[in-house]
Design a protein around this motif. Structure first.
Motif, short mmCIF file in Angstrom:
data_model
loop_
_atom_site.label_atom_id
_atom_site.label_comp_id
_atom_site.label_asym_id
_atom_site.label_seq_id
_atom_site.Cartn_x
_atom_site.Cartn_y
_atom_site.Cartn_z
N LEU A 23 -62.28 -35.54 9.61
CA LEU A 23 -62.89 -34.30 10.10
C LEU A 23 -63.61 -34.54 11.42
O LEU A 23 -63.51 -33.74 12.34
N GLU A 26 -60.88 -35.03 14.22
CA GLU A 26 -60.21 -33.77 14.57
C GLU A 26 -61.17 -32.80 15.26
O GLU A 26 -60.76 -32.05 16.15
N LEU A 35 -68.36 -28.67 13.73
CA LEU A 35 -67.62 -29.43 12.71
C LEU A 35 -67.84 -30.93 12.83
O LEU A 35 -67.67 -31.65 11.86
N GLY A 39 -68.77 -33.13 9.72
CA GLY A 39 -68.07 -34.37 9.43
C GLY A 39 -69.00 -35.56 9.30
O GLY A 39 -68.80 -36.43 8.45
#
Length: 78
Positions: A23, A26, A35, A39
């Motif tokens: 995560l 990405e 994000l 993560g």
């Protein structure tokens, strides 16, 4: 010292770490910085062995097998 850290690792803990790392990678690639924070939290949880079930708060209490369950008293209703 490192042997003690990795002794209690199970499959789900390793899976959570791998998903958190995936995560983060990405999210950095796509530029979604919120994000990245999520993560990092998912990476920190297995590394620090924290989470909702890590402290045993959601465990089922053990039943005392010494109690006699066979003796049940009934009260007659009229």
């Amino acid at each position: 010292m490192l042997e003690n850290k990795f002794r209690s690792w199970n499959f789900l803990r390793i899976l959570r770490l791998a998903m958190g790392i995936f995560l983060v990678i990405e999210a950095v690639k796509s530029g979604m910085w919120f994000l990245v924070f999520v993560g990092v939290v998912f990476v920190a949880m297995p590394l620090l062995n924290i989470g909702c079930c890590a402290t045993g708060n959601y465990s089922i209490p053990k039943q005392n097998s010494e109690k006699a369950v066979d003796e049940v008293e009934y009260e007659e209703l009229k």
